[in-house]
Scaffold this motif. Structure first.
Motif, mmCIF file in Angstrom:
data_model
loop_
_atom_site.group_PDB
_atom_site.id
_atom_site.type_symbol
_atom_site.label_atom_id
_atom_site.label_comp_id
_atom_site.label_asym_id
_atom_site.label_seq_id
_atom_site.Cartn_x
_atom_site.Cartn_y
_atom_site.Cartn_z
ATOM 1 N N CYS A 290 0.882 -1.161 0.000
ATOM 2 C CA CYS A 290 0.000 0.000 0.000
ATOM 3 C C CYS A 290 0.924 1.215 0.000
ATOM 4 N N HIS A 294 -4.109 6.343 1.944
ATOM 5 C CA HIS A 294 -5.472 5.789 1.923
ATOM 6 C C HIS A 294 -5.671 4.703 0.868
ATOM 7 N N LYS A 296 -5.725 0.637 -0.272
ATOM 8 C CA LYS A 296 -6.259 -0.523 0.447
ATOM 9 C C LYS A 296 -5.969 -1.804 -0.330
ATOM 10 N N LEU A 317 1.995 -1.557 4.865
ATOM 11 C CA LEU A 317 1.117 -0.384 4.917
ATOM 12 C C LEU A 317 1.987 0.871 5.049
ATOM 13 N N GLU A 320 0.025 6.812 4.448
ATOM 14 C CA GLU A 320 -0.758 7.231 5.604
ATOM 15 C C GLU A 320 -2.219 6.826 5.403
ATOM 16 N N SER A 322 -3.477 3.939 5.098
ATOM 17 C CA SER A 322 -3.734 2.784 4.236
ATOM 18 C C SER A 322 -4.272 1.613 5.064
ATOM 19 N N HIS A 346 2.886 -2.235 9.634
ATOM 20 C CA HIS A 346 2.381 -0.858 9.692
ATOM 21 C C HIS A 346 3.557 0.100 9.703
ATOM 22 N N THR A 351 -2.523 3.746 9.953
ATOM 23 C CA THR A 351 -2.772 2.581 9.107
ATOM 24 C C THR A 351 -3.600 1.568 9.902
ATOM 25 N N SER A 353 -5.279 -2.577 9.961
ATOM 26 C CA SER A 353 -5.315 -3.913 9.374
ATOM 27 C C SER A 353 -6.290 -4.813 10.116
ATOM 28 N N ALA A 379 4.376 4.655 12.978
ATOM 29 C CA ALA A 379 2.969 4.326 12.688
ATOM 30 C C ALA A 379 2.054 4.794 13.821
ATOM 31 N N ALA A 382 -1.839 3.531 14.668
ATOM 32 C CA ALA A 382 -2.097 2.295 13.913
ATOM 33 C C ALA A 382 -3.050 1.391 14.680
#
Lengths: 478, 250
Positions: A290, A294, A296, A317, A320, A322, A346, A351, A353, A379, A382
């Motif tokens: 990613c 943003h 995905k 990721l 930012e 994502s 991350h 980010t 997940s 991150a 996150a």
């Protein structure tokens, strides 16, 4: 009741036939001249041959990974055929000229090569052993600027794009099998979705191994530019052979700003017989980057085949905000071994997940989830949510979970939930007492267990996944 | 007309003999109560009749509508009209209650030569029948029994009975774990399903359920046999005197 579960476990494999077709192969074994021969057969540019040779030299210095909880006799890499293709009769101008034997094969597998017969307008790239047989809907996609073709064709037609992205997510040095793939990869799919384009149909690749003793080393590369989106599906089957075959693929996904890639797999390689003889070694490296803000990437997999599965579709990721997702169902029976899971790394701020893993183990199989959630120092904010559920059928199977969480930013929020359950005699008895047959009961219980994953599959694939479990049930009673 | 005939039924679990010669006759239109202490064999009798795989029949015979019950696998017994409301209804995560109810309903309908209902038609039916047990329709969208309270699970069992319209319904300790309000609701539900074409067997420890669902016959089990049969006054007598006087007789 246990005999029913046993019968269910002992389902025959439906795709185990071999197509009798004249095949051109490169003699088994691996050395620089084999790599040069593959590259020459594909008429590749110099830079790609250099990429292969550099990967090969790197591979020679690497060790077979031993950290996964799988066991198999050492693989003799000199006993593998690295290139096999059906002998081309002549250059194909249209679908109608596809070898009738090949066309019959794919019809039998439920993959029609005629565009008008393709369900719900899914574009398909069909790969048989080492080559792409055909790609449907190519011209229609080209109208909106989408490139969907075999990787060899992309090398010929769009060398700059391939050169820019190949190996950018999974470098040859990443791991032993990625290096091997980078040296000998023969075919795969290439998708490029240009800026701002939403792909109007699902793209799909169907992989078929046919030649005994051959390996399949496909390489798929998907790029979604700024604001682009695509849903990609992958299906795989192989004939029933007593020897193990190696499938070492690499899949690379790149998502730029606000781009979205959804990658779905239904993996049904031949799993070997009930004593663990034969079957595919499915050693695959799949990773998505990613790269943009943003962006995905979402992996959904239904793994039901292969003697051994070693596979961790992952997300880096970077951008930012994502988002990475991993939804997985892995079903093992007999002597199958699966060590599968994901890595979510991350890197960027905010980010997110999500990991949902469902393992179903039956027979004497071994089914493991292995996951890494890594939050790097930058991150900030996150988030990760992980859920790992295991279901056991019978007494002799095993389920293991190996989650690793590394957090280096104190603002991160990481959650992990896990559960283990059994299809119990009492559940089966409830269904029977309400008049429901055993096959339908098992199917409903398994589908219920997998619901959180199936809901993320594209509709046609969800139907196929449910049907695949259904096929495994068919004729299991009586 | 004779619905169920149990003759000299013997059964065991894991090699331990539990039923040691049970005789019982049930006619359409009747309500029977089977009472007894823990371990007397009441629940085993229910499970053996329904065909639970953990129990082995070691002797005797059972006719259901004149047909040898033990020739039928459990799902066939359900299709010919034998229903068991479970003492401990099991949870089935991820399987929606309404999908489960519809599959069960359609399977039974098909075996009776009737048409299946599509999800919309079934939804109308189930929303009508659910009133019998005064259950919130929100429970239809949840996973089967998952996170249901004890009382909700038991109501869900009676909802299944209402949908499947069995000839013989065996209620295995349906009253256990119910507060007095839930007991009344479940009992009203069962009473509304009584007819001259079906029969009900209640397996219970306690007299209190029998205040709401009044039985025609009360049987007492001890050590794997029916040791005494009477009318509803027998239950009251048991409430007063306990079981010991009957055990002495046995």
């Amino acid at each position: 009741m246990n005999t029913t579960l046993q019968q269910w476990v002992d389902q025959p494999y439906r795709h185990g036939f071999v197509t009798d077709i004249e095949t051109e192969i490169v003699p088994k074994g691996l050395n620089e001249s084999v790599i040069r021969m593959i590259s020459a057969k594909k008429d590749e540019p110099e830079w790609l041959l250099d990429f292969r040779l550099a990967s090969y030299r790197r591979w020679l210095t690497m060790e077979v990974p031993s950290w996964a909880k799988v066991s198999h006799p050492p693989i003799d890499f000199q006993e593998i055929i690295y290139f096999a293709q059906p002998k081309p009769k002549k250059q194909l101008d249209s679908m109608d000229e596809v070898d009738p034997e090949l066309r019959k094969t794919f019809e039998k597998l439920g993959v029609p090569l005629h565009e008008q017969k393709v369900m719900a307008g899914v574009a398909v790239d069909v790969i048989f052993d080492s080559v792409s047989v055909t790609t449907t809907y190519k011209s229609k996609l080209a109208e909106v600027g989408i490139i969907f073709c075999s990787l060899s064709e992309a090398v010929r037609e769009y060398p700059e794009l391939v050169k820019q992205y190949l190996g950018s997510v999974v470098p040859a040095s990443d791991n032993f099998y990625a290096a091997l793939n980078s040296a000998v990869f023969t075919e795969g799919s290439f998708c490029f979705i240009p800026k701002g384009t939403k792909c109007p149909m699902d793209l799909s690749t169907y992989f078929r191994i046919n030649t005994e003793g051959s390996g399949q080393f496909e390489r798929t590369l998907i790029i979604a530019e700024e604001g682009a989106s695509v849903s990609y599906l992958e299906g795989c089957t192989a004939p029933r052979f007593d020897t193990n075959q190696l499938h070492a693929a690499v899949v690379e996904l790149v998502a730029l700003d606000y781009a979205e890639i959804k990658y779905s797999t239904v993996q049904n390689w031949y799993a070997g017989d009930e004593n663990g003889v034969g079957g595919i070694y499915n050693f695959v490296t799949k990773r998505g980057m990613c790269r943009g803000v943003h962006s995905k990437i979402s992996w959904t997999q239904v793994e039901t085949g292969s003697a051994i599965t070693w596979k961790y579709p992952s997300c880096i990721l970077l951008g930012e905000g994502s988002v990475g997702e991993f939804y997985s169902v892995a079903l093992t029976n007999h002597r199958q071994q699966a060590d599968t899971g994901t890595k979510m790394v991350h890197v960027g701020r905010h980010t997110k997940s999500t990991i949902v893993s469902k393992g179903i183990s039956a027979g004497r199989s071994d089914n493991g989830y292995r996951g890494l959630v890594k939050i790097l120092p930058h991150a900030t904010g996150a988030r990760n949510y992980s859920q790992c559920d295991s279901m056991l059928i019978g007494e002799a199977c095993r389920a293991n979970t190996y989650p690793t969480v590394e957090v280096r930013n104190e603002t991160a929020i990481v959650e992990h939930e896990a559960s283990t359950s059994k299809i119990g005699e009492d559940q089966m008895f409830l269904f029977a007492q309400r008049g429901i047959g055993q096959e339908e009961a098992i199917s409903m219980i398994i589908n219920g267990f997998c619901r959180d994953v199936f809901m993320h599959l594209p509709l046609e694939f969800a139907v196929e996944a449910t049907k695949l479990l259904g096929l495994k049930l068919e004729g299991s009673v009586g | 007309m004779k619905l169920l005939e149990v003759k000299g039924l013997k059964a065991s679990v894991e090699g331990i003999s539990i039923l040691r010669g049970v005789d019982l006759e049930i006619n359409a239109g009747e309500v029977h109560a089977i009472m007894g202490l823990n371990g007397s064999g009441k629940s085993t009798l229910s499970k053996v009749l329904a065909g639970h795989p953990s129990y082995q029949v070691t002797g005797g015979e059972v006719l259901f509508n004149g047909q040898d019950l033990f020739e039928l696998p459990p799902e066939e017994r359900a299709r010919v009209g034998l229903f068991l409301a479970f003492q401990y209804p099991v949870e089935v995560p991820g399987v929606s209650n309404s999908a489960f109810l519809r599959l069960a309903y359609n399977t039974i309908q098909t075996s009776r030569g009737k048409d299946e209902l599509d999800p919309l038609e079934f939804d109308d039916l189930v929303r009508e029948r659910i009133k019998v047990v005064e259950m919130d329709p929100a429970f239809l969208d949840r996973s089967v029994n998952e996170g249901f309270s004890g009382g909700e699970k038991k109501r869900n069992e009676i909802l299944q009975m209402a949908l499947l319209d069995p000839k013989l319904a065996i209620l295995d300790e349906t009253d256990s774990g119910l507060d007095i309000d839930a007991l009344r609701i479940v009992a009203n539900g069962v009473n509304s399903l009584r007819s001259e074409h079906n029969a009900i067997v209640m397996v219970t420890h306690y007299q209190r359920l029998l205040n709401y669902i009044v039985p025609d016959f009360v049987h007492v089990m001890d050590a794997g046999r029916i040791v005494k049969t009477g009318d509803k006054t027998l239950a009251l007598e048991l409430e007063e005197r306990g079981y010991d006087w009957l055990r002495a007789v046995a």
